[in-house]
Enzyme design. Structure first.
Site, PDB file in Angstrom:
ATOM      1  N   GLY A  22      40.383  49.634  26.166  1.00 62.34           N
ATOM      2  CA  GLY A  22      40.364  48.630  25.185  1.00 62.34           C
ATOM      3  C   GLY A  22      40.138  49.125  24.569  1.00 62.34           C
ATOM      4  O   GLY A  22      40.046  50.124  23.041  1.00 62.34           O
ATOM      5  N   LEU A  23      40.235  48.075  23.788  1.00 61.94           N
ATOM      6  CA  LEU A  23      40.455  48.515  21.439  1.00 61.94           C
ATOM      7  C   LEU A  23      38.969  48.331  20.906  1.00 61.94           C
ATOM      8  O   LEU A  23      37.812  47.509  21.147  1.00 61.94           O
ATOM      9  CB  LEU A  23      40.932  47.441  20.777  1.00 61.94           C
ATOM     10  CG  LEU A  23      41.152  47.826  19.301  1.00 61.94           C
ATOM     11  CD1 LEU A  23      42.827  49.126  18.819  1.00 61.94           C
ATOM     12  CD2 LEU A  23      41.948  46.704  18.974  1.00 61.94           C
ATOM     13  N   TYR A  58      29.531  43.833  13.619  1.00 63.22           N
ATOM     14  CA  TYR A  58      30.314  44.941  13.048  1.00 63.22           C
ATOM     15  C   TYR A  58      30.858  43.223  11.830  1.00 63.22           C
ATOM     16  O   TYR A  58      31.920  44.127  11.832  1.00 63.22           O
ATOM     17  CB  TYR A  58      31.117  44.759  13.946  1.00 63.22           C
ATOM     18  CG  TYR A  58      31.060  46.227  15.024  1.00 63.22           C
ATOM     19  CD1 TYR A  58      30.024  46.207  15.169  1.00 63.22           C
ATOM     20  CD2 TYR A  58      32.307  45.940  16.630  1.00 63.22           C
ATOM     21  CE1 TYR A  58      29.988  47.407  16.077  1.00 63.22           C
ATOM     22  CE2 TYR A  58      32.129  46.788  17.329  1.00 63.22           C
ATOM     23  CZ  TYR A  58      30.438  47.815  16.961  1.00 63.22           C
ATOM     24  OH  TYR A  58      30.628  48.489  18.417  1.00 63.22           O
ATOM     25  N   TRP A  89      21.953  43.478  19.523  1.00 64.09           N
ATOM     26  CA  TRP A  89      21.307  43.962  18.409  1.00 64.09           C
ATOM     27  C   TRP A  89      19.841  44.791  18.709  1.00 64.09           C
ATOM     28  O   TRP A  89      19.482  43.332  19.191  1.00 64.09           O
ATOM     29  CB  TRP A  89      22.153  43.760  17.031  1.00 64.09           C
ATOM     30  CG  TRP A  89      22.014  45.102  16.100  1.00 64.09           C
ATOM     31  CD1 TRP A  89      20.669  44.434  15.173  1.00 64.09           C
ATOM     32  CD2 TRP A  89      22.351  46.161  15.885  1.00 64.09           C
ATOM     33  NE1 TRP A  89      20.474  45.545  14.287  1.00 64.09           N
ATOM     34  CE2 TRP A  89      21.536  46.586  14.970  1.00 64.09           C
ATOM     35  CE3 TRP A  89      22.799  46.543  16.847  1.00 64.09           C
ATOM     36  CZ2 TRP A  89      21.908  47.839  14.296  1.00 64.09           C
ATOM     37  CZ3 TRP A  89      23.168  47.906  16.410  1.00 64.09           C
ATOM     38  CH2 TRP A  89      22.599  48.284  14.723  1.00 64.09           C
ATOM     39  N   PHE A 249      42.934  50.068  13.921  1.00 64.63           N
ATOM     40  CA  PHE A 249      43.340  48.704  13.175  1.00 64.63           C
ATOM     41  C   PHE A 249      44.792  49.667  12.880  1.00 64.63           C
ATOM     42  O   PHE A 249      45.074  48.528  11.791  1.00 64.63           O
ATOM     43  CB  PHE A 249      42.518  48.370  11.852  1.00 64.63           C
ATOM     44  CG  PHE A 249      41.343  47.759  12.816  1.00 64.63           C
ATOM     45  CD1 PHE A 249      41.189  47.151  13.929  1.00 64.63           C
ATOM     46  CD2 PHE A 249      40.412  47.201  11.282  1.00 64.63           C
ATOM     47  CE1 PHE A 249      39.444  47.144  14.277  1.00 64.63           C
ATOM     48  CE2 PHE A 249      39.631  46.904  11.782  1.00 64.63           C
ATOM     49  CZ  PHE A 249      39.053  46.195  13.571  1.00 64.63           C
TER      50      PHE A 249
HETATM   51  P1  A2P Z   1      42.896  54.237  12.404  1.00 63.19           P
HETATM   52  O1  A2P Z   1      42.577  52.813  12.632  1.00 63.19           O
HETATM   53  O2  A2P Z   1      43.210  53.720  10.666  1.00 63.19           O
HETATM   54  O3  A2P Z   1      43.678  53.937  13.267  1.00 63.19           O
HETATM   55  P2  A2P Z   1      37.387  57.047  17.823  1.00 63.19           P
HETATM   56  O4  A2P Z   1      37.895  55.372  18.436  1.00 63.19           O
HETATM   57  O5  A2P Z   1      36.619  57.949  18.462  1.00 63.19           O
HETATM   58  O6  A2P Z   1      35.429  56.668  17.236  1.00 63.19           O
HETATM   59  O7  A2P Z   1      38.376  57.048  16.851  1.00 63.19           O
HETATM   60  C1  A2P Z   1      38.950  55.792  15.489  1.00 63.19           C
HETATM   61  C2  A2P Z   1      38.891  56.436  15.042  1.00 63.19           C
HETATM   62  O8  A2P Z   1      40.164  57.679  14.965  1.00 63.19           O
HETATM   63  C3  A2P Z   1      40.203  55.686  13.760  1.00 63.19           C
HETATM   64  O9  A2P Z   1      39.664  56.521  11.929  1.00 63.19           O
HETATM   65  C4  A2P Z   1      40.606  55.221  13.466  1.00 63.19           C
HETATM   66  O10 A2P Z   1      41.740  55.015  12.316  1.00 63.19           O
HETATM   67  C5  A2P Z   1      41.450  56.463  14.357  1.00 63.19           C
HETATM   68  N1  A2P Z   1      42.581  56.532  15.115  1.00 63.19           N
HETATM   69  C6  A2P Z   1      42.870  55.457  16.027  1.00 63.19           C
HETATM   70  N2  A2P Z   1      43.922  56.433  16.978  1.00 63.19           N
HETATM   71  C7  A2P Z   1      44.450  57.460  16.474  1.00 63.19           C
HETATM   72  C8  A2P Z   1      45.187  58.195  17.174  1.00 63.19           C
HETATM   73  N3  A2P Z   1      45.888  58.033  18.235  1.00 63.19           N
HETATM   74  N4  A2P Z   1      45.190  58.954  16.519  1.00 63.19           N
HETATM   75  C9  A2P Z   1      44.536  60.131  15.118  1.00 63.19           C
HETATM   76  N5  A2P Z   1      43.939  58.689  14.720  1.00 63.19           N
HETATM   77  C10 A2P Z   1      43.467  57.630  15.576  1.00 63.19           C
END
Ligand code: A2P
Length: 300
Positions: A22-23, A58, A89, A249
């Site tokens: 999921g995102l 959020y 929450w 994002f």
């Molecule tokens: P961004 O939104 O700029 O892609 P988690 O889901 O473990 O909390 O990690 C989220 C963080 O990792 C966000 O800061 C996201 O930034 C970054 N992120 C998401 N996908 C990747 C990726 N494939 N490689 C490196 N960083 C990532």
């Protein structure tokens, strides 16, 4: 377990199912421009994601709803293709506040139901059961519950709807072996938040542990398959039946994180990655550490 980009739902104990990726949609509101979340959810739907993890707190839940509804109006997806997980929450646990909270989420999303609604501490479950009976939510789950707290709920006299999932931090540096085993025994799907090791925001993340995605082994395994460390980390979890909800994002990374259905790790690689476990959380939630139900004092 057969998993593909178009077919990657896994069963939940109540007869429903959950897409294994999921995102994640949490992004520091002050640092995120308006529309970023909606654009990312739309990109993700185009890429093939069908599962979205969000919450009213959020402050961007309306954007998630807007993006889903726009893609439904375009005919790209139908409501039943989408899986949305919302969250109750901690300040809304009073039974009479539960349904209004869920209804507020539905109003903000402009949807008739959510697929999963999860709570953080072992209260309010009875009121949530009534929400499921009323059709406002398909499945009930929890988040940040330790074993004792799960047992508390599972052993609750008169429990009618068992939690189907427990959303906790989980990645190769914090593999959650024991909690995963316990959850499997009780038909509870583990959902991994911060599956990439988080945004490393020092305000709420313990950044003394090294960044997960810089790990040498994860990068060398990635090289072998022409994949990034992030893809290896996500594949590791889905291959052991753990749902992942990486937040991004950024459209290139949203795509990257979904390209995990065209390779698989060998048993030995799975073991080697498991051995990276440091048993150290990135997300300690220390601001709540003196709460009587703070979940992380216990071993698991
Ligand atoms: P961004 O939104 O700029 O892609 P988690 O889901 O473990 O909390 O990690 C989220 C963080 O990792 C966000 O800061 C996201 O930034 C970054 N992120 C998401 N996908 C990747 C990726 N494939 N490689 C490196 N960083 C990532």
């Amino acid at each position: 377990m057969y998993l593909s980009a178009t077919d990657h739902r896994i069963p939940l104990s109540d007869g429903n199912s959950i897409p294994i990726i999921g995102l994640g949609t949490f992004s520091e509101p002050k640092l995120t421009s308006k529309g970023m979340c909606a654009a990312s959810v739309k990109t993700a739907i185009d890429v093939g994601y069908r599962h979205f993890d969000g919450a009213y707190v959020y402050q961007n839940e309306h954007e998630v709803g807007e993006a889903i509804r726009e893609k439904m109006a375009e005919g790209k997806v139908q409501r039943e293709d989408i899986f949305y997980c919302g969250k109750l929450w901690t300040t809304y646990h009073e039974p009479e506040m539960v349904r209004p909270s869920l209804e507020r989420t539905l109003r903000v999303l402009q949807l008739d139901y959510v697929d999963l609604y999860i709570i953080e501490l072992p209260m309010a479950f009875k009121a949530l059961e009534a929400c499921k009976d009323a059709g406002l939510v398909k499945s009930l789950g929890v988040s940040n519950f330790n074993r004792r707290q799960l047992e508390l709920i599972l052993n609750k006299p008169g429990l009618r709807h068992k939690p189907v999932s427990n959303q906790v931090e989980c990645h190769p540096y914090f593999t959650q072996e024991k909690l995963l085993k316990f959850c499997r025994q009780h038909d509870i799907v583990l959902v991994a938040y911060s599956p990439l090791g988080t945004s490393r925001n020092p305000f709420w993340v313990n950044v003394s542990s090294p960044p997960l995605l810089k790990d040498a082994l994860l990068n060398s395994v990635g090289k072998k398959y022409n994949k990034t460390a992030a893809q290896v980390v996500l594949r590791f979890n889905i291959q052991r039946g753990v749902v992942v909800i990486p937040k991004s994002f950024n459209s290139a990374r949203i795509k990257e994180n979904f390209q995990i259905f065209d390779f698989s790790l060998t048993e030995e690689e799975m073991k080697d990655i498991e051995a990276l476990n440091k048993n150290v959380r990135f997300v300690e939630l220390l601001m709540w550490c003196d709460h009587p139900e703070y979940p992380f004092h216990e071993e698991y």
